[in-house]
Design a protein around this motif. Structure first.
Motif, PDB file in Angstrom:
ATOM      1  N   UNK A   5       0.834  -1.212   0.000  1.00 28.06           N
ATOM      2  CA  UNK A   5       0.000   0.000   0.000  1.00 28.06           C
ATOM      3  C   UNK A   5       0.863   1.255   0.000  1.00 28.06           C
ATOM      4  N   UNK A   6       1.951   1.258   0.749  1.00 30.36           N
ATOM      5  CA  UNK A   6       2.859   2.407   0.754  1.00 30.36           C
ATOM      6  C   UNK A   6       3.452   2.652  -0.632  1.00 30.36           C
ATOM      7  N   UNK A   7       3.816   1.585  -1.329  1.00 28.24           N
ATOM      8  CA  UNK A   7       4.356   1.736  -2.684  1.00 28.24           C
ATOM      9  C   UNK A   7       3.298   2.282  -3.633  1.00 28.24           C
ATOM     10  N   UNK A   8       2.075   1.812  -3.511  1.00 30.05           N
ATOM     11  CA  UNK A   8       0.988   2.300  -4.361  1.00 30.05           C
ATOM     12  C   UNK A   8       0.747   3.787  -4.112  1.00 30.05           C
ATOM     13  N   UNK A   9       0.729   4.203  -2.858  1.00 27.39           N
ATOM     14  CA  UNK A   9       0.514   5.618  -2.542  1.00 27.39           C
ATOM     15  C   UNK A   9       1.681   6.464  -3.035  1.00 27.39           C
ATOM     16  N   UNK A  10       2.918   6.009  -2.818  1.00 29.61           N
ATOM     17  CA  UNK A  10       4.078   6.756  -3.309  1.00 29.61           C
ATOM     18  C   UNK A  10       3.984   6.943  -4.826  1.00 29.61           C
ATOM     19  N   UNK A  11       3.592   5.896  -5.523  1.00 22.91           N
ATOM     20  CA  UNK A  11       3.407   5.960  -6.971  1.00 22.91           C
ATOM     21  C   UNK A  11       2.314   6.981  -7.328  1.00 22.91           C
ATOM     22  N   UNK A  12       1.164   6.865  -6.676  1.00 20.73           N
ATOM     23  CA  UNK A  12       0.018   7.722  -7.004  1.00 20.73           C
ATOM     24  C   UNK A  12       0.301   9.194  -6.717  1.00 20.73           C
ATOM     25  N   UNK A  13       0.986   9.481  -5.634  1.00 22.37           N
ATOM     26  CA  UNK A  13       1.261  10.871  -5.277  1.00 22.37           C
ATOM     27  C   UNK A  13       2.216  11.541  -6.254  1.00 22.37           C
ATOM     28  N   UNK A  14       2.886  10.743  -7.058  1.00 24.75           N
ATOM     29  CA  UNK A  14       3.829  11.278  -8.041  1.00 24.75           C
ATOM     30  C   UNK A  14       3.243  11.318  -9.453  1.00 24.75           C
TER      31      UNK A  14
END
Length: 95
Positions: A54-63
């Protein structure tokens, strides 16, 4: 910068409260959901914790401009539907 807190797990996946600071330094909160089917794409052997995925998905989405502003609630499957190479990019963030 963000953090995921208050994990809830059910038969279909996990969800968290996403906390992050906005441009003015105010705390924003929203929800993120990671379904087990999507978790299985990014961690097929179950060797990575759901929160790490989930952290990787959010990091991806925020960028990504596709997620500005970030939908609330945010389902991890949105990344896979909106960005053609999201699976590969998110996978690299996990490793």
């Amino acid at each position: 910068m963000f953090e995921l807190v208050e994990e809830l797990e059910d038969a279909t996946g996990c969800s968290w409260t996403l906390q992050r600071l906005d441009a003015e330094g105010r705390l924003e909160r929203s929800r993120i959901r990671l379904g087990w089917a999507d978790y299985g794409v990014w961690s097929p052997d179950g060797g990575v914790t759901p929160v790490r995925v989930a952290e990787a998905v959010i990091a991806f989405a925020l960028d990504r401009p596709e997620f500005d502003p970030l939908p609330d609630p945010f389902d991890a499957a949105m990344a896979r539907r909106r960005v053609p190479d999201a699976d590969d990019r998110i996978g690299r963030l996990i490793r």
